[in-house]
Design an enzyme around this catalytic site. Structure first.
Site, short mmCIF file in Angstrom:
data_model
loop_
_atom_site.label_atom_id
_atom_site.label_comp_id
_atom_site.label_asym_id
_atom_site.label_seq_id
_atom_site.Cartn_x
_atom_site.Cartn_y
_atom_site.Cartn_z
N ALA A 172 16.67 1.50 3.06
CA ALA A 172 15.65 1.05 2.12
C ALA A 172 15.97 -0.24 1.38
O ALA A 172 15.06 -0.94 0.95
CB ALA A 172 15.38 2.15 1.10
N ALA A 173 17.25 -0.55 1.18
CA ALA A 173 17.61 -1.70 0.33
C ALA A 173 17.03 -3.00 0.89
O ALA A 173 16.99 -3.18 2.11
CB ALA A 173 19.12 -1.80 0.21
N PRO A 174 16.57 -3.88 0.01
CA PRO A 174 16.60 -3.81 -1.47
C PRO A 174 15.43 -3.05 -2.09
O PRO A 174 15.30 -3.02 -3.30
CB PRO A 174 16.54 -5.29 -1.87
CG PRO A 174 15.71 -5.92 -0.79
CD PRO A 174 16.08 -5.21 0.48
N GLY A 175 14.55 -2.47 -1.27
CA GLY A 175 13.50 -1.62 -1.80
C GLY A 175 12.12 -2.24 -1.84
O GLY A 175 11.20 -1.64 -2.40
N ASN A 176 11.94 -3.39 -1.23
CA ASN A 176 10.61 -4.03 -1.26
C ASN A 176 9.58 -3.20 -0.50
O ASN A 176 8.45 -3.00 -0.97
CB ASN A 176 10.69 -5.44 -0.68
CG ASN A 176 11.52 -6.37 -1.54
OD1 ASN A 176 11.85 -6.04 -2.68
ND2 ASN A 176 11.85 -7.53 -1.02
N LYS A 177 9.95 -2.74 0.69
CA LYS A 177 9.02 -1.90 1.46
C LYS A 177 8.84 -0.55 0.78
O LYS A 177 7.75 0.02 0.79
CB LYS A 177 9.50 -1.75 2.89
CG LYS A 177 9.57 -3.05 3.68
CD LYS A 177 10.05 -2.82 5.10
CE LYS A 177 10.20 -4.14 5.86
NZ LYS A 177 11.31 -4.97 5.35
N ASP A 257 13.46 0.79 9.12
CA ASP A 257 13.56 -0.67 9.06
C ASP A 257 15.03 -0.99 9.28
O ASP A 257 15.81 -1.09 8.33
CB ASP A 257 13.05 -1.18 7.71
CG ASP A 257 13.04 -2.69 7.63
OD1 ASP A 257 12.54 -3.33 8.56
OD2 ASP A 257 13.53 -3.23 6.62
N CYS A 307 13.78 -7.53 11.74
CA CYS A 307 13.47 -8.94 11.45
C CYS A 307 14.27 -9.84 12.39
O CYS A 307 14.86 -10.83 11.98
CB CYS A 307 13.75 -9.29 9.98
SG CYS A 307 15.46 -9.01 9.47
#
Length: 387
Positions: A172-177, A257, A307
Site C-alpha cells: 500500500a505505501a505510500p497510501g495514495n491508492k 500494486d 509502474c
C-alpha cells in the site's frame, strides 16, 4: 501568485476528467525565466521530484554558494553523475541538468552547519523546467487534494471500491491508492493496507489521517506470508478482529500494486538498475500473486498493476498467472482507457484487449486518447477467482 510571478495572465488549463480526477495542464511554451546568478545543486531524486512539480526539500540539497540571501531567485540543477559532495560551496563542474527556478528559503548554515539532516523547504519552486504548475499543500490545505499519476487513478476506477466491501491493499505505501479507494467508497469500505516496512506503513497511516479516512486499518506485515492454511492456526484466529495473517477466501477484492522495476516512471534522469535486479522482480511478484489468490474469496476481484514497461512484469506475468492458477479468469480491466497489451508476449489478441498498458505505443486494435498515452508507463490487469 505563480501567474503573477511568471507574468502570465491566463493560468494553465484545468478540467475535471471524472468527479474525482482534476487534470492540470502545463504552463504555455512561451513562459520564460531570466538567468539567475545562483545555482543550487540537488541530488538526482530531488531533481526528478522538482520536474514532477515538487519544491526542493532540504535533505536533497548538495551544493549552495555562501554569498546568498533569503528570498533570492535561484536556479536548481540535478547532479547526474552523483559526484557532488554535500556542502559544496564552489560552482559544480560535473554533469548536471537544469530542473527549474525558485526562491531560496534556507541558507548554508540551515542546510549544512547543524550536524543533523535538515528538514523543510529549501527552495520554493516557481517554475520547473517541465513547466508543470507547482501544486501542493502550499496552495490547498492538507487533505483536499492528492497528486497522482493518471494511470494510478485509473487503478482505483478498476477496483471500484464500494461500501461494506472487504478490500486488501497488499503493497500500500505510500497510501495514495489506498486513500482513493477509501474515498471512492465514501469511507464505508473495510480496507486493510499492508507493507512490510514500518517507515512505509507510517506514511500510509498519515495519508489516511490527513484525508479523514477511518475505514482503513494499516499493518506492517510481509504480504507474501499474509495467509494461514494450517487448521490449528486457522482455529486460533477464528474469533479475533481481522488482521494478518488471514484465513483463506477472506477478501472481496485485492489490489496487488506490485513492487516492480519502475521503468515507467517519468521523468527518469538516471537509472542504475542492474540486469540481475531487473530479473528479480518477477519472483516477488509471483509470491505476492500466490498469497493474493489464497486470501481472495471465490468470485472476488484481483487487480494487478505495475509502474514499469517490461514484458516479464506485465503481459508475461499475466500469462504465467493464467497457467499457474486455473481458478483465475482474466476479465476486462474496465474502464479500458490505456492501450492493449503488447503482441507476442504470451497473450492472445482477446486477452491483450482485456489489459491496459499506458505508454506511447499505437496499436490499431484499441486506439487511445492522447491524455492516456502521454503518461507514465503503467500496466493494469484484472482477474476474477472462479474457484
Amino acid at each position: 501568485m505563480q501567474s503573477q510571478e511568471l507574468g502570465m495572465k491566463p493560468i494553465p488549463n484545468f478540467y475535471m476528467l471524472q468527479e474525482d480526477c482534476l487534470i492540470v495542464e502545463q504552463w504555455p511554451q512561451n513562459v520564460k525565466m531570466e538567468k539567475c546568478k545562483v545555482e543550487v545543486i540537488v541530488d538526482v531524486l530531488c531533481a526528478t521530484a522538482v520536474l514532477r512539480g515538487a519544491h526542493v526539500f532540504a535533505p536533497g540539497v548538495l551544493g549552495l554558494p555562501s554569498n546568498c540571501t533569503l528570498g533570492e531567485r535561484v536556479e536548481v540543477y540535478g547532479d547526474l553523475d552523483g559526484r557532488c559532495n554535500r556542502g559544496l560551496k564552489v560552482p559544480y563542474t560535473g554533469k548536471k541538468i537544469y530542473v527549474g527556478t525558485g526562491y531560496l528559503k534556507m541558507l548554508r548554515h540551515d542546510l549544512f552547519d547543524n550536524g543533523a539532516l535538515p528538514s523543510g523547504i529549501a527552495v520554493s519552486m516557481l517554475l520547473p523546467a517541465s513547466r508543470i504548475p507547482v501544486i501542493n499543500e502550499t496552495i490547498y490545505p492538507q487533505g483536499h487534494i492528492l497528486l497522482q499519476n493518471l494511470p494510478s487513478i485509473v487503478v482505483g476506477w478498476v477496483i471500484n471500491a464500494q461500501p461494506n466491501e472487504l478490500i486488501l491493499d497488499m503493497c500500500a505505501a505510500p497510501g495514495n491508492k489506498t486513500t482513493h479507494l477509501g474515498e471512492m467508497s465514501a469511507n464505508q469500505a473495510h480496507i486493510i493496507a499492508m507493507d512490510k516496512i514500518k517507515q512505509r506503513t507510517d506514511k500510509v497511516d498519515k495519508n489516511c489521517q490527513v484525508h479523514g479516512l477511518n475505514c482503513v486499518k494499516v499493518f506492517c506485515y510481509d504480504s507474501t506470508k499474509c495467509y494461514v492454511e494450517n487448521k490449528d492456526e486457522i482455529d486460533a484466529i477464528e474469533d479475533r478482529t481481522i488482521k494478518p495473517p488471514f484465513k483463506l477466501n477472506t477478501f472481496d477484492k485485492v489490489l496487488l500494486d506490485a513492487p516492480c522495476s519502475g521503468l515507467g516512471q517519468r521523468p527518469q534522469l538516471v537509472n542504475k538498475i542492474s540486469p540481475k535486479m531487473l530479473e528479480s522482480y518477477k519472483f516477488i511478484q509471483q509470491k505476492l500473486f500466490n498469497a493474493a489468490v489464497k486470501v481472495l474469496k471465490v468470485d472476488g476481484i484481483l487487480v494487478y498493476s505495475t509502474c514499469t514497461i517490461t514484458e516479464e512484469e506485465n503481459e508475461r506475468m499475466v500469462s504465467w498467472v493464467l497457467r499457474k492458477f486455473s481458478g483465475l479468469e482474466l476479465v476486462p480491466a474496465e474502464p479500458l482507457l490505456g492501450g492493449p497489451g503488447l503482441p507476442n508476449t504470451g497473450l492472445t489478441d482477446e486477452q491483450r484487449l482485456m489489459v491496459q498498458r499506458f505508454g506511447p505505443e499505437n496499436d490499431p486494435i484499441r486506439p487511445v486518447k492522447d491524455i492516456y498515452k502521454n503518461s507514465i508507463g503503467f500496466f493494469i490487469a484484472k482477474f476474477i477467482k472462479r474457484k
